[in-house]
Enzyme design. Structure first.
Site, mmCIF file in Angstrom:
data_model
loop_
_atom_site.group_PDB
_atom_site.id
_atom_site.type_symbol
_atom_site.label_atom_id
_atom_site.label_comp_id
_atom_site.label_asym_id
_atom_site.label_seq_id
_atom_site.Cartn_x
_atom_site.Cartn_y
_atom_site.Cartn_z
ATOM 1 N N ASP A 167 0.678 -1.149 0.010
ATOM 2 C CA ASP A 167 0.200 0.014 -0.131
ATOM 3 C C ASP A 167 0.984 1.357 -0.090
ATOM 4 O O ASP A 167 0.392 2.299 -0.593
ATOM 5 C CB ASP A 167 -0.904 -0.056 1.247
ATOM 6 C CG ASP A 167 -2.301 -0.776 0.924
ATOM 7 O OD1 ASP A 167 -2.662 -0.925 -0.223
ATOM 8 O OD2 ASP A 167 -2.910 -1.261 1.912
ATOM 9 N N TYR A 178 -9.986 1.017 2.624
ATOM 10 C CA TYR A 178 -9.401 0.844 3.910
ATOM 11 C C TYR A 178 -9.106 2.219 4.481
ATOM 12 O O TYR A 178 -8.388 2.882 3.798
ATOM 13 C CB TYR A 178 -8.245 -0.130 4.205
ATOM 14 C CG TYR A 178 -9.126 -1.311 4.824
ATOM 15 C CD1 TYR A 178 -9.502 -1.530 6.037
ATOM 16 C CD2 TYR A 178 -9.159 -2.740 3.852
ATOM 17 C CE1 TYR A 178 -9.825 -2.841 6.515
ATOM 18 C CE2 TYR A 178 -9.437 -3.930 4.327
ATOM 19 C CZ TYR A 178 -9.920 -3.814 5.767
ATOM 20 O OH TYR A 178 -10.566 -4.836 6.406
#
Lengths: 504, 504
Positions: free
Chosen positions: B163, B247
């Site tokens: 990420d 998220y």
């Protein structure tokens, strides 16, 4: 000089079979506020506590009593740079209600009582879901403590405390809390009764407190596009403190709006020390392997702390099962992009030995209490997950007489069928006992635990190698675990929490 | 309908050797606030992102798009029973200072900056001890994330996100915080710069915040006789939030007055879901092993979250060693009362492979960064302990192309010698990479790490089997670890904290 004798939890000497034996040691008290850090090493004695007679004295070594600083009581305040007052402010009062013993906060409903032996006991813990009060726990409390020291010398080989079962008589397990220190000034306070040594009841104030805490954390949030959505969190803390001689344990039940309960232990107070002639550690890291110097001539002996929590789950009813949801690696064939995944494989524990567990990073699983007869809207059985925290288990030999009494510490988790006689993880009468009662004994029967009233036993533990910073009183160190709903609600239960009053 | 293509971190298809390949999928957006929970399964495509050309389309199945509730944005507030406002009140202002980039709070001194790739970076973290500023950390930050999903199907076999390294370009790792939700209204706020896709700098407000929190916990306490002594605690929270698509991660550095720093990750936001024809779980717990239904026709796919923290310790100087203090069971002979203890045996890691570690309950040890040249008053080397929290490590196969990129997740802890080129645990250029960079590659050299400038790498991780309560947005779940002084101070450094203003 002050001497005192204590019983021990285990069958340490043969005389215990017929006598009530006390094991005694001494410390220097002259000129000090208290005697922690002033032990007189090598001098021990045994007492027949019924006959009030010293039956033997042993004097194996001569060690000067340390004179190191031990004061923590009247240390002058030294304001930190720029420190300003900070307090939690609830202009409309506390956000919970206590009516005829029923406590309500947000969607939680529960009762509590103060037990002389194990302290705060939660009962009938429920959470309201779409207008209906649903059961989570029938009862929950600490069940026992086990604190073994790791020094085989005279006066130390008998130090292995079963703190709740041995030491509640006469004084109670819990001790008073202090407003403004242990709980905020606006907290609700609970008194409790203990039984004095002559059998009379004694009322003690402030044995537990209840307060709301602004966590300053969002209960949930999400940035979508350029806007952040979410709702602020808060929690309800039910706190008590056990002081057993030198150690203080803060014991919290922290209720979260989303159905989670966090169970936390804060260890503080004074460590148990041994007088030594050593004034400094050896240059090569060698030297005593049984602990650390924490001040000149003051030696902090290695030890463990284990807390057994008894959790009588009744998830939507009494008949529950314990289910592992194992994460099992699986090979992926003929996929250009992946060679492996893990899959979840539910396993319902049929008998007690299926549910004796320790966390292992290489064999992960989720631990769940579920109701096989009550299905959620997606047809999964409704469940509560037990989420382990960082913890320790005992590495003493199983045949050590100390470990036999504290045998619940061999594993992090156990499940038993409900039995009203099984309340204390080291047995009902641990003092001087022969380890014929308690969790490790009961579970040998390997009883059925599926779809019946079951009880979970969680061991929260930590090994303690002491440090200079732990002297003369130890900064509070917290350990915790949690339980949380799993397919219990039909969706996130805190979606509709009130928004923040600022920043909208 | 909306379609988008993402790169993948690993070498998934041969074309990546010469092309910049995007892997595409689609979701229905008509009539919804956002497209989470509306995926069009089975329809995927590859794009040559340089040529802006779709190079292949695959349509392997037809699954109706779910219509389940997905709204979390404008859910009406439903006040909880008896809920009252709660806020933290600091009438004299915040108890910290920020002057020319130097942040001071209590005895802590540090600097921070906001990096587009890894977010908040702490620098020159020091603590004042008897008037002297002593070094703890030279630098500390998140280094990388790894989020692999556990479904080998078309459109899911490529979901394994690095990420930080993959997704910071153009938007930055951190996203804005919201006052009153993510941080209290009185917090200090920090802006930060990112680089847009066309190379221009962009200033974004509120990428981090700093605030004090009344913990309502004592920093230490002890009941002696009938009086409780102690001092109340508080903490300083430096917070940021990363949103990477669905998220949201809250990323905290929490400074405690006693020299502890707690590092915490709060996971919230929207889980990644797959459309399915399944409307209910099977009665017998069988059924898809790759996840859980979280709503009708909405399937939460099993996945992991791993965060690598880079911790460049400089404990009283740059030359440090990493030491294990192992707790080793020892048999006790000829003692009437004990058969076993454990002893502490220090072990200084000579090379990188000595310091690749995972917690094991059956082989406990303490993990310490110590300075072999600087002795505390008791002649122990001054040290900071790394205290692991509840965590997970990857159980994927080491040869899985996904796992090869996220290989830092194979272990919970690593130590390397400082190298300015080694900042990112999955390598500097992870996108489409062949896994020839990163922690697992560097440490193969097994370099010397004793008494030199060393860096610790902690993996904070959790396996995520989703639940109905995680939909349509997930309640925040926290994981943490901590560092704390060990024989660094000569005694408890918070003995002299100010007393409470109430209850004295």
């Amino acid at each position: 000089m002050s001497c005192s004798a204590l019983p021990v939890a285990y069958r340490a000497v043969p005389e215990q079979a017929t006598q009530r034996v006390g094991f005694g040691s001494c410390s220097r008290t002259h000129g000090t506020y208290h005697s922690w850090g002033r032990s007189i090493e090598g001098l021990t004695f045994q007492v027949d506590v019924t006959a009030r007679k010293i039956t033997s004295i042993s004097d194996t070594e001569t060690v000067p009593v340390p004179t190191s600083e031990q004061d923590y009581e009247e240390i002058p305040e030294r304001p930190r740079p720029n420190a300003t007052p900070i307090s939690t402010f609830q202009p409309l009062g506390q956000g919970f209600r206590i009516e005829r013993g029923d406590i309500s906060w947000q969607n939680w409903r529960f009762r509590m009582r103060i037990d002389p032996r194990v302290g705060v006991v939660l009962n009938l813990v429920q959470i309201v879901d779409e207008g209906r009060a649903r059961s989570v726990l029938y009862e929950a409390s600490v069940s026992e403590l086990f604190v073994p020291y790791m020094d085989p010398g005279n006066g130390w080989n008998n130090r292995a405390f079963i703190d709740a079962g041995e030491f509640f008589a006469g004084v109670g397990f819990l001790k008073p809390l202090k407003p403004g220190l242990d709980c905020p000034a606006g907290a609700a306070w609970f008194d409790g009764h203990t039984v004095t040594e002559d059998g009379a009841p004694r009322l003690t104030s402030r044995l537990a407190c209840l307060f709301e805490r602004a966590t300053e954390n969002p209960a949930w949030r999400h940035l979508q596009g350029s806007e952040v959505f979410g709702r602020p969190g808060r929690e309800l803390v039910l706190r008590a403190a056990a002081t057993i001689g030198n150690y203080d344990y803060l014991l919290d039940w922290r209720f979260e709006p989303d159905g989670t309960i966090k169970v936390a232990v804060g260890a503080t107070g004074v460590i148990e020390t041994k007088s030594t002639t050593l004034v400094a550690a050896h240059d090569d890291h060698s030297g005593p392997e049984t602990g650390q110097l924490v001040a000149e001539r003051v030696f902090g002996v290695n030890h463990d702390h284990y807390f057994s929590y008894r959790l009588d789950f009744d998830v939507d009813g009494a008949a529950n099962s314990f289910m592992l949801n194992r994460m099992v690696p699986q090979r992926v064939d003929n996929d250009p992009m992946r060679k492996s995944i893990w899959v979840n494989q539910p396993f319902v524990a049929a008998r007690e030995k299926d549910a004796i567990l320790d966390i292992r990073l290489d064999q992960p699983s989720m631990w769940m209490f579920m109701n096989p007869s009550v299905k959620g809207p997606l047809n999964y059985p409704v469940a509560y997950e037990l989420m382990p925290g960082a913890t320790a288990k005992s590495i003493l030999s199983a045949d050590d007489p100390v470990q036999r009494i504290g045998a619940f510490s061999e594993h992090q988790f156990w499940v038993t069928p409900y039995n009203e006689a099984e309340r204390y993880a080291a047995g009902t009468y641990p003092t001087g006992s022969d380890a014929n009662d308690g969790l490790a004994v009961w579970t040998k029967a390997n009883r059925a635990i599926a779809n019946t009233d079951i009880v979970g036993w969680y061991t929260l533990g930590f090994h303690h190698i002491t440090r200079a910073e732990d002297w003369p009183v130890m900064p509070t160190m917290w350990h915790e675990f949690a339980i949380r709903p799993f397919h219990f609600f039909k969706k996130n239960p805190v979606l509709d929490l009130p928004k923040s009053l600022v920043g909208q």
